[in-house]
Design a protein around this motif. Sequence first.
Motif, PDB file in Angstrom:
ATOM      1  N   ARG A  30       0.876  -1.224  -0.083  1.00  9.56           N
ATOM      2  CA  ARG A  30       0.162   0.064  -0.112  1.00  9.56           C
ATOM      3  C   ARG A  30       1.013   1.185   0.042  1.00  9.56           C
ATOM      4  O   ARG A  30       0.582   2.152  -0.876  1.00  9.56           O
ATOM      5  CB  ARG A  30      -0.783  -0.145   1.120  1.00  9.56           C
ATOM      6  CG  ARG A  30      -1.776   1.200   1.328  1.00  9.56           C
ATOM      7  CD  ARG A  30      -2.944   1.108   0.155  1.00  9.56           C
ATOM      8  NE  ARG A  30      -3.592   2.445   0.048  1.00  9.56           N
ATOM      9  CZ  ARG A  30      -3.622   3.430  -0.844  1.00  9.56           C
ATOM     10  NH1 ARG A  30      -2.922   3.201  -1.964  1.00  9.56           N
ATOM     11  NH2 ARG A  30      -4.215   4.407  -0.690  1.00  9.56           N
ATOM     12  N   VAL A  31       1.955   1.166   0.768  1.00  2.00           N
ATOM     13  CA  VAL A  31       3.032   2.327   0.816  1.00  2.00           C
ATOM     14  C   VAL A  31       3.544   2.711  -0.683  1.00  2.00           C
ATOM     15  O   VAL A  31       3.530   3.699  -1.050  1.00  2.00           O
ATOM     16  CB  VAL A  31       3.984   2.078   1.720  1.00  2.00           C
ATOM     17  CG1 VAL A  31       5.181   3.315   1.674  1.00  2.00           C
ATOM     18  CG2 VAL A  31       3.321   2.295   3.209  1.00  2.00           C
ATOM     19  N   HIS A  32       3.815   1.653  -1.296  1.00  2.00           N
ATOM     20  CA  HIS A  32       4.329   1.733  -2.581  1.00  2.00           C
ATOM     21  C   HIS A  32       3.427   2.107  -3.713  1.00  2.00           C
ATOM     22  O   HIS A  32       3.458   3.140  -4.443  1.00  2.00           O
ATOM     23  CB  HIS A  32       4.970   0.379  -3.166  1.00  2.00           C
ATOM     24  CG  HIS A  32       6.262   0.037  -2.660  1.00  2.00           C
ATOM     25  ND1 HIS A  32       7.438   0.753  -2.670  1.00  2.00           N
ATOM     26  CD2 HIS A  32       6.423  -1.118  -1.594  1.00  2.00           C
ATOM     27  CE1 HIS A  32       8.378   0.243  -2.163  1.00  2.00           C
ATOM     28  NE2 HIS A  32       7.845  -1.003  -1.563  1.00  2.00           N
ATOM     29  N   GLN A  33       2.090   1.721  -3.563  1.00  4.44           N
ATOM     30  CA  GLN A  33       0.998   2.129  -4.391  1.00  4.44           C
ATOM     31  C   GLN A  33       0.720   3.586  -4.078  1.00  4.44           C
ATOM     32  O   GLN A  33       0.358   4.219  -5.233  1.00  4.44           O
ATOM     33  CB  GLN A  33      -0.222   1.201  -4.086  1.00  4.44           C
ATOM     34  CG  GLN A  33      -1.563   1.736  -4.996  1.00  4.44           C
ATOM     35  CD  GLN A  33      -2.489   0.845  -4.362  1.00  4.44           C
ATOM     36  OE1 GLN A  33      -2.701   0.050  -3.331  1.00  4.44           O
ATOM     37  NE2 GLN A  33      -3.670   0.801  -5.353  1.00  4.44           N
ATOM     38  N   ALA A  34       0.738   4.100  -2.807  1.00  3.93           N
ATOM     39  CA  ALA A  34       0.412   5.359  -2.478  1.00  3.93           C
ATOM     40  C   ALA A  34       1.553   6.254  -2.974  1.00  3.93           C
ATOM     41  O   ALA A  34       1.421   7.232  -3.627  1.00  3.93           O
ATOM     42  CB  ALA A  34       0.344   5.446  -0.935  1.00  3.93           C
ATOM     43  N   LYS A  35       2.777   5.836  -2.895  1.00  4.52           N
ATOM     44  CA  LYS A  35       3.990   6.552  -3.685  1.00  4.52           C
ATOM     45  C   LYS A  35       3.854   6.777  -4.948  1.00  4.52           C
ATOM     46  O   LYS A  35       3.743   7.688  -5.808  1.00  4.52           O
ATOM     47  CB  LYS A  35       5.201   5.786  -3.456  1.00  4.52           C
ATOM     48  CG  LYS A  35       6.549   6.535  -3.958  1.00  4.52           C
ATOM     49  CD  LYS A  35       7.896   5.589  -3.671  1.00  4.52           C
ATOM     50  CE  LYS A  35       8.954   6.388  -4.508  1.00  4.52           C
ATOM     51  NZ  LYS A  35       9.940   5.443  -4.426  1.00  4.52           N
TER      52      LYS A  35
END
Length: 121
Positions: A30-35
Amino acid sequence: MSNEIIQELQLAEETASSYIELATKFQVKRVHQAKDEAIEDIKRLREMKQEEFELYRKERLGSSKENVKENEERTQKEIKETIKYAQTKKNEAIQLLLDTVLNIDLEIVTPKKEEGEEKEN
């Protein structure tokens, strides 16, 4: 019975560990997706602001070709006005020069004698 409880605790620990691992993987994903989403948002915002700037520049400054054309037209107009002004003042300037050169005062000025000098006669 004690073995059963230990096995249940180990099974619960393994299950909890797998949930934690799964949650951690999800969180990282999710962090990578948000980035990635943030990067795309920044790109869209940058493009939008660039378009706004280009529109502003065209409205306020005009294209460089238009500016060059306007400057050339203004310069040619100023040159014509200067030539016209010079033509109107040319006769006055010539007359002033002629008056200065031709109207010479021919009066002879005698120098004054200083007090200490003797008079000749």
